[in-house]
Design a protein around this motif. Structure first.
Motif, PDB file in Angstrom:
ATOM      1  N   GLY A  54      42.348-126.441 -61.625  1.00 44.80           N
ATOM      2  CA  GLY A  54      41.991-125.562 -60.511  1.00 44.80           C
ATOM      3  C   GLY A  54      41.864-124.115 -60.966  1.00 44.80           C
ATOM      4  N   ARG A  55      42.258-123.185 -60.063  1.00 41.55           N
ATOM      5  CA  ARG A  55      41.944-121.785 -60.336  1.00 41.55           C
ATOM      6  C   ARG A  55      43.066-121.006 -61.006  1.00 41.55           C
ATOM      7  N   ALA A  56      44.124-121.702 -61.391  1.00 44.57           N
ATOM      8  CA  ALA A  56      45.235-120.946 -61.989  1.00 44.57           C
ATOM      9  C   ALA A  56      45.913-121.777 -63.063  1.00 44.57           C
ATOM     10  N   ALA A  58      49.479-121.268 -63.648  1.00 45.09           N
ATOM     11  CA  ALA A  58      50.624-121.598 -62.780  1.00 45.09           C
ATOM     12  C   ALA A  58      51.096-120.319 -62.099  1.00 45.09           C
ATOM     13  N   ALA A  59      51.296-120.426 -60.775  1.00 42.67           N
ATOM     14  CA  ALA A  59      51.627-119.236 -59.972  1.00 42.67           C
ATOM     15  C   ALA A  59      53.103-118.905 -60.053  1.00 42.67           C
ATOM     16  N   GLY A  60      53.866-119.724 -60.813  1.00 43.27           N
ATOM     17  CA  GLY A  60      55.299-119.448 -60.890  1.00 43.27           C
ATOM     18  C   GLY A  60      56.088-120.515 -60.168  1.00 43.27           C
ATOM     19  N   ALA A  61      57.388-120.316 -60.130  1.00 45.29           N
ATOM     20  CA  ALA A  61      58.250-121.278 -59.430  1.00 45.29           C
ATOM     21  C   ALA A  61      57.809-121.360 -57.974  1.00 45.29           C
ATOM     22  N   ASP A  62      57.981-122.511 -57.373  1.00 45.84           N
ATOM     23  CA  ASP A  62      57.622-122.704 -55.970  1.00 45.84           C
ATOM     24  C   ASP A  62      58.660-121.980 -55.109  1.00 45.84           C
ATOM     25  N   GLY A  99      55.287-115.390 -63.273  1.00 42.49           N
ATOM     26  CA  GLY A  99      56.662-115.853 -63.111  1.00 42.49           C
ATOM     27  C   GLY A  99      56.955-117.008 -64.046  1.00 42.49           C
ATOM     28  N   GLY A 100      57.390-118.122 -63.454  1.00 42.07           N
ATOM     29  CA  GLY A 100      57.682-119.297 -64.277  1.00 42.07           C
ATOM     30  C   GLY A 100      56.465-119.765 -65.055  1.00 42.07           C
ATOM     31  N   GLY A 101      55.278-119.487 -64.557  1.00 40.23           N
ATOM     32  CA  GLY A 101      54.055-119.846 -65.295  1.00 40.23           C
ATOM     33  C   GLY A 101      53.978-119.069 -66.592  1.00 40.23           C
ATOM     34  N   CYS A 102      54.317-117.788 -66.511  1.00 40.89           N
ATOM     35  CA  CYS A 102      54.319-116.951 -67.725  1.00 40.89           C
ATOM     36  C   CYS A 102      55.430-117.402 -68.657  1.00 40.89           C
ATOM     37  N   GLU A 103      56.568-117.791 -68.069  1.00 38.51           N
ATOM     38  CA  GLU A 103      57.702-118.238 -68.897  1.00 38.51           C
ATOM     39  C   GLU A 103      57.363-119.535 -69.636  1.00 38.51           C
ATOM     40  N   LEU A 104      56.580-120.400 -68.993  1.00 35.87           N
ATOM     41  CA  LEU A 104      56.123-121.606 -69.709  1.00 35.87           C
ATOM     42  C   LEU A 104      55.244-121.195 -70.894  1.00 35.87           C
ATOM     43  N   PRO A 122      56.216-111.226 -61.926  1.00 34.92           N
ATOM     44  CA  PRO A 122      56.305-110.442 -60.680  1.00 34.92           C
ATOM     45  C   PRO A 122      57.532-110.764 -59.836  1.00 34.92           C
ATOM     46  N   GLU A 123      58.536-111.397 -60.428  1.00 35.34           N
ATOM     47  CA  GLU A 123      59.670-111.864 -59.644  1.00 35.34           C
ATOM     48  C   GLU A 123      60.311-110.784 -58.776  1.00 35.34           C
ATOM     49  N   VAL A 124      60.356-109.544 -59.258  1.00 30.97           N
ATOM     50  CA  VAL A 124      61.027-108.514 -58.445  1.00 30.97           C
ATOM     51  C   VAL A 124      60.310-108.306 -57.118  1.00 30.97           C
ATOM     52  N   PRO A 130      63.211-112.716 -63.247  1.00 30.58           N
ATOM     53  CA  PRO A 130      62.788-113.940 -63.930  1.00 30.58           C
ATOM     54  C   PRO A 130      64.008-114.819 -64.199  1.00 30.58           C
ATOM     55  N   GLY A 131      63.846-116.137 -63.983  1.00 33.88           N
ATOM     56  CA  GLY A 131      65.040-116.995 -64.076  1.00 33.88           C
ATOM     57  C   GLY A 131      64.939-118.054 -65.164  1.00 33.88           C
ATOM     58  N   ALA A 132      63.888-117.946 -66.028  1.00 35.09           N
ATOM     59  CA  ALA A 132      63.747-118.962 -67.094  1.00 35.09           C
ATOM     60  C   ALA A 132      63.453-118.291 -68.425  1.00 35.09           C
ATOM     61  N   GLU A 268      52.338-113.047 -44.704  1.00 28.82           N
ATOM     62  CA  GLU A 268      51.004-112.485 -44.994  1.00 28.82           C
ATOM     63  C   GLU A 268      50.003-113.603 -45.248  1.00 28.82           C
ATOM     64  N   ARG A 269      50.462-114.670 -45.885  1.00 27.17           N
ATOM     65  CA  ARG A 269      49.524-115.766 -46.164  1.00 27.17           C
ATOM     66  C   ARG A 269      49.273-116.632 -44.932  1.00 27.17           C
ATOM     67  N   ALA A 270      50.174-116.493 -43.970  1.00 31.53           N
ATOM     68  CA  ALA A 270      49.937-117.221 -42.710  1.00 31.53           C
ATOM     69  C   ALA A 270      49.073-116.392 -41.765  1.00 31.53           C
ATOM     70  N   ALA A 271      48.798-115.150 -42.135  1.00 31.00           N
ATOM     71  CA  ALA A 271      47.962-114.279 -41.281  1.00 31.00           C
ATOM     72  C   ALA A 271      46.507-114.703 -41.450  1.00 31.00           C
ATOM     73  N   ARG A 272      46.126-115.641 -40.610  1.00 31.33           N
ATOM     74  CA  ARG A 272      44.742-116.139 -40.679  1.00 31.33           C
ATOM     75  C   ARG A 272      44.363-116.614 -39.294  1.00 31.33           C
ATOM     76  N   ALA A 273      43.142-117.114 -39.123  1.00 28.47           N
ATOM     77  CA  ALA A 273      42.682-117.552 -37.797  1.00 28.47           C
ATOM     78  C   ALA A 273      43.670-118.569 -37.222  1.00 28.47           C
TER      79      ALA A 273
HETATM   80  N1  T1G Z   1      55.384-120.455 -54.467  1.00 28.29           N
HETATM   81  C1  T1G Z   1      54.940-121.162 -53.395  1.00 28.29           C
HETATM   82  N2  T1G Z   1      53.689-121.041 -52.877  1.00 28.29           N
HETATM   83  C2  T1G Z   1      52.854-120.175 -53.490  1.00 28.29           C
HETATM   84  C3  T1G Z   1      53.244-119.411 -54.618  1.00 28.29           C
HETATM   85  C4  T1G Z   1      54.569-119.582 -55.109  1.00 28.29           C
HETATM   86  N3  T1G Z   1      55.007-118.913 -56.196  1.00 28.29           N
HETATM   87  N4  T1G Z   1      52.178-118.630 -54.983  1.00 28.29           N
HETATM   88  C5  T1G Z   1      51.184-118.912 -54.125  1.00 28.29           C
HETATM   89  N5  T1G Z   1      51.586-119.834 -53.232  1.00 28.29           N
HETATM   90  C6  T1G Z   1      50.789-120.406 -52.138  1.00 28.29           C
HETATM   91  C7  T1G Z   1      50.485-119.364 -51.066  1.00 28.29           C
HETATM   92  O1  T1G Z   1      51.551-119.292 -50.139  1.00 28.29           O
HETATM   93  C8  T1G Z   1      49.223-119.923 -50.449  1.00 28.29           C
HETATM   94  O2  T1G Z   1      49.629-121.021 -49.612  1.00 28.29           O
HETATM   95  C9  T1G Z   1      48.490-120.535 -51.647  1.00 28.29           C
HETATM   96  O3  T1G Z   1      49.502-120.770 -52.654  1.00 28.29           O
HETATM   97  C10 T1G Z   1      47.439-119.619 -52.215  1.00 28.29           C
HETATM   98  O4  T1G Z   1      48.106-118.364 -52.480  1.00 28.29           O
HETATM   99  C11 T1G Z   1      61.682-119.043 -62.329  1.00 28.29           C
HETATM  100  C12 T1G Z   1      61.839-117.396 -60.227  1.00 28.29           C
HETATM  101  C13 T1G Z   1      49.085-116.722 -57.558  1.00 28.29           C
HETATM  102  C14 T1G Z   1      48.047-114.439 -57.391  1.00 28.29           C
HETATM  103  O5  T1G Z   1      55.398-114.146 -57.393  1.00 28.29           O
HETATM  104  O6  T1G Z   1      50.874-113.768 -56.373  1.00 28.29           O
HETATM  105  O7  T1G Z   1      58.440-117.899 -60.851  1.00 28.29           O
HETATM  106  O8  T1G Z   1      48.568-120.171 -47.504  1.00 28.29           O
HETATM  107  O9  T1G Z   1      46.754-117.074 -50.800  1.00 28.29           O
HETATM  108  O10 T1G Z   1      45.174-114.796 -53.184  1.00 28.29           O
HETATM  109  O11 T1G Z   1      61.251-116.959 -63.285  1.00 28.29           O
HETATM  110  O12 T1G Z   1      49.563-116.498 -54.697  1.00 28.29           O
HETATM  111  O13 T1G Z   1      47.388-121.862 -48.940  1.00 28.29           O
HETATM  112  O14 T1G Z   1      49.476-122.516 -47.635  1.00 28.29           O
HETATM  113  O15 T1G Z   1      48.220-115.900 -52.517  1.00 28.29           O
HETATM  114  O16 T1G Z   1      44.410-116.542 -54.909  1.00 28.29           O
HETATM  115  C15 T1G Z   1      56.773-115.801 -59.145  1.00 28.29           C
HETATM  116  C16 T1G Z   1      53.115-115.422 -56.164  1.00 28.29           C
HETATM  117  C17 T1G Z   1      57.546-116.804 -58.379  1.00 28.29           C
HETATM  118  C18 T1G Z   1      53.321-115.225 -57.662  1.00 28.29           C
HETATM  119  C19 T1G Z   1      47.166-116.339 -56.046  1.00 28.29           C
HETATM  120  N6  T1G Z   1      55.351-115.885 -58.825  1.00 28.29           N
HETATM  121  N7  T1G Z   1      51.752-115.791 -55.855  1.00 28.29           N
HETATM  122  O17 T1G Z   1      46.654-115.457 -55.067  1.00 28.29           O
HETATM  123  O18 T1G Z   1      46.103-117.121 -53.228  1.00 28.29           O
HETATM  124  S1  T1G Z   1      59.269-116.735 -58.751  1.00 28.29           S
HETATM  125  C20 T1G Z   1      54.785-115.039 -57.952  1.00 28.29           C
HETATM  126  C21 T1G Z   1      50.739-114.889 -55.955  1.00 28.29           C
HETATM  127  C22 T1G Z   1      59.366-117.363 -60.334  1.00 28.29           C
HETATM  128  C23 T1G Z   1      60.723-117.875 -62.336  1.00 28.29           C
HETATM  129  C24 T1G Z   1      60.653-117.151 -61.055  1.00 28.29           C
HETATM  130  C25 T1G Z   1      49.390-115.371 -55.502  1.00 28.29           C
HETATM  131  C26 T1G Z   1      48.430-115.721 -56.664  1.00 28.29           C
HETATM  132  P1  T1G Z   1      48.693-121.421 -48.340  1.00 28.29           P
HETATM  133  P2  T1G Z   1      47.312-117.022 -52.174  1.00 28.29           P
HETATM  134  P3  T1G Z   1      45.489-115.946 -54.086  1.00 28.29           P
END
Ligand code: T1G
Length: 686
Positions: A54-56, A58-62, A99-104, A122-124, A130-132, A268-273
């Motif tokens: 897909g387009r990423a 990894a966005a990090g930990a869920d 986040g966790g994607g970068c840590e991987l 971007p964890e802060v 960052p936790g990994a 903010e991500r729920a702010a849609r139609a």
């Molecule tokens: N966890 C859960 N859901 C996430 C998510 C995440 N990290 N990132 C995105 N989503 C969902 C989002 O809610 C939306 O859901 C859909 O994906 C598309 O996102 C262990 C502890 C990656 C730049 O802080 O910055 O890793 O609305 O609308 O504009 O050290 O998402 O479709 O149901 O934002 O293209 C650190 C957070 C986590 C990155 C993509 N990672 N995400 O932007 O799409 S903590 C982050 C973003 C961590 C480790 C630590 C952006 C994006 P829905 P979107 P986008």
């Protein structure tokens, strides 16, 4: 399957596949452990390529898992196994590796990214660290200063910058293919990031990072904890420091600030139609008319140009046309100067704009929005002319920030076409967009408004028709409460300081000086005829305007601005306030910062519950998006109503009732507030 594996010759492919952005949840971590078991059992492998579908990457930990217990397998375990694997792993990064994607990626022996990838920790921004292993591996790879900048601010870097920092080893348009070509000998000589020596110390850089974090992210805990961890990477062995990192991460994750930042992230991500608009097809907008080329109109026009929409900007006369053209040119020049666009993009925007006096051009448009003078008569005249020229199926929008959308629509043959699109200055930068639904507004018009918001990358919030919709109505209560505290014993600077201590970037009085006191003055005059005569009215702000103290633009408002520079307190204001207090027969007293904060915030919360009760806003989370994105409410408090829930409706009602003893009109508790308390519900409960 969140993690797909396949073998091609001596190469193993491990691909994360969790749409839409490969957030790493428990199943993905387990999938990676299973993939590691498979790799370690496979004979004759020379490399593992880790990629994201897909387009990423990894966005990090869920982050949705953060409200619950940390579930094994934990990411640090996955990272450690990748790094220790006898077959070298290559990270093939496109899109976000955050986040966790970068840590991987840091666990891999080699990293390849596309030039436009977004890589960072971007964890802060979610209130955690960052936790990994990120606070230990990143400094080892890129050095102390770049790691401090990336982790303490949470700002990602592009693939290009990552290459310059040596965060990645190679750039490629097709990272997976490039990973297959990496020289095997080179790969086998790469040292695991965790085995690299810690970064050189730099006390000056650490002090500067701490000072910047205290200034730019005031009140927030995570940035300072992250800097402490990065400092540990200088001297402490990886394992020991990573154990401390994990402990701090787990502690912050369940803390109030992380909960608040997670809340606003998802709000903010729920702010849609809204769901009920799901089946309504929005109109396609390729050409738009903007009427009015002042600050707002030019900003709106530029926001449209940025989204690839052609704009015909209509002004009243030749002078207006020249001024409007100049206003848009200024914005383009500023975007060029800040490196947001290049010359080609600037030329494209200039070519997509026409500025004219001739309404006939509206015949070509798919929609029109007016950002004309805030006068009902002017707006009605504009819409009359637009309706005469435009195709009957086209959207008509008003950018009014206060006026009654229903009254504006009343002049139209077909009022269902009209919707309020309330942008916030500067319209091409501020993300909030209040979409105001008039009594006659059709679903098609609303759906088009929301689709346009998405295309403009705005945060749309549905609002009903009332004076000030959601944000400005809450702002009016905020200012009224501030003026009351000032009359009763405080000063603009004490009140501003209290609200800055609460977490605002600036207080209500400095903010008024920046926006100009005359705007709110004009609105109060408009409200004179309908104001509740029983409601206490504080005339100080009127007196300021009547005495020409309009704010920074004239060099004096609530503060003085000697030479157009920074604000300085003005003793004349204290005399003026004391005199008004005498007129009002008020015995003034001192106010502590805590009480100032409580009065101003509770006034907003009480008004917000009325806005919910009247259906002007759909949800408490919508009000959080409005207050954070449009009015500077501290993001790390989650927004006005998330903060209200940290107090609890019961405590809010108790204090509002106490204040109502002083002023039963201004502090009348809303019916909803009472009902939530009686039902034992929170503000977030539907
Ligand atoms: N966890 C859960 N859901 C996430 C998510 C995440 N990290 N990132 C995105 N989503 C969902 C989002 O809610 C939306 O859901 C859909 O994906 C598309 O996102 C262990 C502890 C990656 C730049 O802080 O910055 O890793 O609305 O609308 O504009 O050290 O998402 O479709 O149901 O934002 O293209 C650190 C957070 C986590 C990155 C993509 N990672 N995400 O932007 O799409 S903590 C982050 C973003 C961590 C480790 C630590 C952006 C994006 P829905 P979107 P986008």
């Amino acid at each position: 399957m969140p993690v797909k594996t396949r073998r091609e010759g001596t190469t193993a492919h491990v691909t994360l596949d969790v749409p839409p952005v490969n957030a790493i949840g428990r199943e993905t971590r387990q999938g990676l452990i299973d993939a590691l078991d498979w790799v370690e059992a496979e004979p004759g492998l020379e490399r593992v390529i880790l990629a994201g579908a897909g387009r990423a990457f990894a966005a990090g930990a869920d982050a949705r898992e953060f409200d619950g217990p940390a579930l094994a397998p934990h990411l640090p375990e996955v990272v450690a196994r990748i790094e220790a694997c006898h077959v070298p792993w290559i990270a093939a990064v496109h899109g976000a590796a955050l986040g966790g994607g970068c840590e991987l990626a840091l666990a891999c022996r080699y990293r390849i990214a596309t030039p436009d990838a977004s890589i960072g920790l971007p964890e802060v921004t979610l209130g955690v660290v960052p936790g990994a292993g990120g606070t230990q591996r990143l400094p080892r790879l890129v050095g102390l200063k770049p790691a401090l900048e990336m982790i303490a601010t949470g700002k990602p870097v592009s693939g290009e910058t990552a290459l310059a920092l040596r965060l990645v080893d190679e750039l490629a348009e097709e990272p997976v293919f490039a990973a297959e070509e990496v020289n095997h000998e080179l790969l086998s000589t790469m040292v695991a990031v965790g085995d690299l020596p810690g970064p050189a110390g730099d006390d000056e850089a650490l002090a500067a990072a701490r000072e910047a974090a205290r200034r730019r992210m005031r009140g927030q805990i995570a940035p300072l904890r992250a800097i402490d961890l990065i400092e540990m990477s200088i001297t402490e062995p990886l394992a020991e420091a990573q154990a401390v990192e994990r402990e701090i991460f787990l502690k912050l994750r369940t803390g109030a600030q992380a909960k608040a930042l997670r809340h606003i992230f998802f709000a903010e991500r729920a702010a849609r139609a809204p769901d009920w608009l799901r089946d309504t097809v929005p109109a396609e907008i390729s050409r738009a008319v903007v009427v009015g080329g002042g600050t707002m109109g030019a900003g709106i026009a530029y926001a449209f140009l940025n989204a690839g929409i052609f704009v015909d900007l209509i002004e009243t006369d030749a002078e207006g046309v020249a001024r409007a053209q100049g206003n848009v040119d200024k914005i383009i020049a500023a975007s060029l100067k800040r490196g947001l666009i290049d010359e080609a993009a600037a030329a494209k925007r200039r070519a997509a704009l026409s500025v004219t006096q001739d309404y006939a051009i509206a015949r070509e448009a798919d929609m029109a929005i007016e950002a004309a003078f805030e006068s009902m008569a002017v707006k009605q005249e504009v819409f009359g002319r637009l309706e005469a020229e435009m195709r009957p199926d086209t959207l008509l929008a008003t950018n009014t920030s206060y006026l009654d959308v229903n009254e504006i629509a009343a002049v139209l043959g077909d009022p269902s076409r009209l919707v309020g699109l309330h942008f916030f200055a500067p319209a091409h930068i501020m993300k909030l967009l209040e979409i105001v639904r008039g009594d006659a507004t059709s679903d098609a018009a609303l759906a088009t408004g929301f689709a346009l918001a998405r295309r403009l990358r705005k945060l749309p919030v549905l609002a009903g028709v009332c004076d000030g919709f959601i944000g400005n109505r809450i702002l009016a209560r905020y200012r009224e409460a501030a003026d009351t505290v000032m009359l009763e014993g405080s000063t603009p600077w004490e009140i501003d300081a209290a609200m800055v201590a609460f977490g605002y970037a600036m207080g209500p009085y400095e903010a008024q000086d920046l926006s100009g006191l005359d705007i709110a003055f004009a609105n109060r005059r408009r409200q004179d005829a309908t104001r509740d005569p029983n409601r206490r009215y504080i005339p100080i702000a009127d007196r300021m305007v009547n005495e020409g103290r309009l704010g920074k633009k004239v060099g004096v408002g609530w503060y003085r601005y000697p030479g157009g520079g920074g604000k300085v307190m003005d003793p004349l204001i204290e005399d003026l306030v004391r005199e008004e207090a005498r007129f009002a027969k008020v015995d003034r007293r001192a106010f502590e910062p805590g009480e100032i904060q409580e009065r101003l915030v509770l006034a907003m919360i009480n008004e917000a519950t009325r806005i919910l009760e009247e259906g002007i806003a759909q949800t408490a989370a919508d009000i959080d998006v409005v207050t954070v994105a449009g009015y500077g409410f501290p993001r790390w408090r989650g927004g006005l109503m998330h903060y209200a829930d940290t107090l609890g409706p019961k405590a809010v009602l108790k204090r509002v009732e106490a204040f109502a003893q002083e002023d039963p009109v201004a502090w009348k508790p809303s019916g909803l507030l009472r009902r939530l308390v009686d039902a034992g519900k929170t503000f977030a409960d539907p």
